[in-house]
Design an enzyme around this catalytic site. Structure first.
Site, PDB file in Angstrom:
ATOM      1  CG  ASN A   1      -1.819   1.199   1.286  1.00  0.00           C
ATOM      2  OD1 ASN A   1      -2.682   1.352   0.425  1.00  0.00           O
ATOM      3  ND2 ASN A   1      -1.635   2.068   2.272  1.00  0.00           N
ATOM      4  CD  GLU A   2      -1.568   5.585   0.544  1.00  0.00           C
ATOM      5  OE1 GLU A   2      -1.015   5.928   1.606  1.00  0.00           O
ATOM      6  OE2 GLU A   2      -2.693   6.011   0.195  1.00  0.00           O
TER       7      GLU A   2
END
Length: 415
Positions: free
Chosen positions: A85-86
């Protein structure tokens, strides 16, 4: 509910070795406070993890999930796996496990390794990546130190191009698709008196900015008040731009927006914006969209979902095949339409009035199907609850008019 699971797999390299509270800078990985995370075990899987080997294997975790819930092709299996994630924000969100700036080639290498390992365990699963936080990552992976050289050598416009191209090439070499869904997050930067996603974005100017902000998803003629529109306008509107990158560099890849929020969930502007965004996602080919953050106070946001998914209180839903629908006044109105598969006998229309005043809207429906009447449901400034409205009558030659109250979202069902 018909819900499906997205499971985020760890790709940054380390996981907590204990539950002993905060980790100091001196204990940054590698240190005894952490165990390594590897994409592949290269040995027989266990269904009980070895707590003494100092490693967590992602493919072993996927195998455990498959053993417990079935493959992605089953009714209960995990359908989608997200490649972390990110990742461009790891130095800020996870500085104790990845303090260094993420390099573009590094992210691609980690993504290929993890995606290949997952697909080897469950070939029916679908891989999402790279789960970018926002447009700064789409463009340059948040100014990754190796990006400019890679961009020049490959002739890429932005990081998304490079990522898609590298995942395609790796998939070709592996004999399997390694990226099924290009995954991004989108939190609009549009401003009124405040950024529209801020909790204090409650002024009339904020509301107007929120109502217009969905146009940045699709409308090349619209320029919002934001640093994105001023500095990165070449990459807007964002949905067609992402789809063009997919078509050029990895055809067949789908598009997901797995985090987004337009704010104002307790206000009519938030409900209308959410309804507009859902329509745009469907119209412009978004495969997965997941709202980030909704609470009891966000009744208008919930109302927008009900408008599409339960407009009549009996699970009546907007249909699954988009048909062309246009308006001559995109600033004040939005329109989306759909039929069920190829059956045009029932036409669903979402119609939004973003203007405080009522509008006498005139419709002309093309095609071979004739419509004679329609039922109408909607919500407006008085309440986020969906109520039945005045029926559509007087249709002649597939043309009719309907008075749309100010700041109102309607779902018309024409037969």
């Amino acid at each position: 509910m018909g819900a499906q699971s997205i499971l985020t797999l760890q790709m940054a390299g380390y996981a907590a070795a204990d539950a002993n509270g905060p980790v100091s800078a001196a204990e940054t990985a590698p240190s005894p406070r952490w165990v390594k995370v590897e994409p592949r075990k290269n040995a027989a899987f266990a269904t009980m993890p070895d707590l003494t080997d100092g490693v967590v294997y992602m493919d072993e975790l996927v195998n455990l999930l498959v053993q417990r819930f079935g493959t992605a092709a089953s009714a209960t299996g995990v359908r989608w796996y997200s490649l972390d994630n990110e990742p461009e924000l790891w130095p800020y969100t996870h500085p104790r496990i990845h303090p260094d700036t993420v390099r573009a080639a590094e992210l691609v290498s980690r993504s290929i390794a993890l995606a290949t390992a997952v697909k080897d365990v469950d070939p029916t699963s679908e891989i999402l990546g790279p789960a970018h936080y926002g447009i700064g990552a789409y463009v340059s992976l948040q100014d990754a130190p190796d990006w400019n050289a890679l961009k020049a050598s490959g002739g890429y416009d932005w990081f998304v191009d490079y990522y898609l191209d590298q995942m395609r090439q790796a998939g070709t070499g592996a004999g399997k698709r390694l990226l099924d869904v290009l995954d991004v997050h989108w939190y609009p930067e549009a401003r009124g008196d405040h950024r529209i996603t801020d909790a204090d974005a409650t002024t009339e100017k904020d509301a107007q900015a929120r109502l217009q902000a969905p146009r940045t998803l699709w409308d090349s003629t619209y320029h919002e008040d934001s640093w994105v529109a001023r500095s990165l306008s070449a990459f807007l509107p964002i949905l067609p731009r992402l789809q063009r990158a997919i078509e050029r560099y990895y055809p067949g890849t789908r598009l997901a927006v797995t985090e987004y929020n337009y704010g104002g969930g307790s206000a009519i502007s938030g409900g209308l914006a959410q309804a507009d965004v859902l329509g745009a996602f469907g119209k412009y080919g978004v495969y997965i969209a997941t709202l980030w953050g909704i609470g009891p106070a966000d009744a208008y946001t919930a109302g927008a979902f009900h408008l599409y998914r339960n407009y009549d209180g009996r699970l009546g839903a907007f249909s699954n095949t988009s048909v062309r629908a246009t308006t001559s006044d995109v600033a004040n109105t939005s329109i989306y339409a759909a039929i069920a598969d190829q059956d045009a006998s029932v036409l669903h229309v979402i119609l939004l009035n973003k203007n405080p005043g009522a509008l006498d809207v005139r419709f002309q429906i093309a095609g071979g199907q004739t419509y004679t009447s329609g039922d109408v449901w909607g919500f407006g400034p008085g309440s986020p609850g969906i109520t039945e409205r005045g029926r559509v009558s007087g249709i002649s030659g597939n043309a009719f008019h309907y008075v749309l109250p100010g700041m109102t979202a309607l779902h018309l069902v024409l037969r």
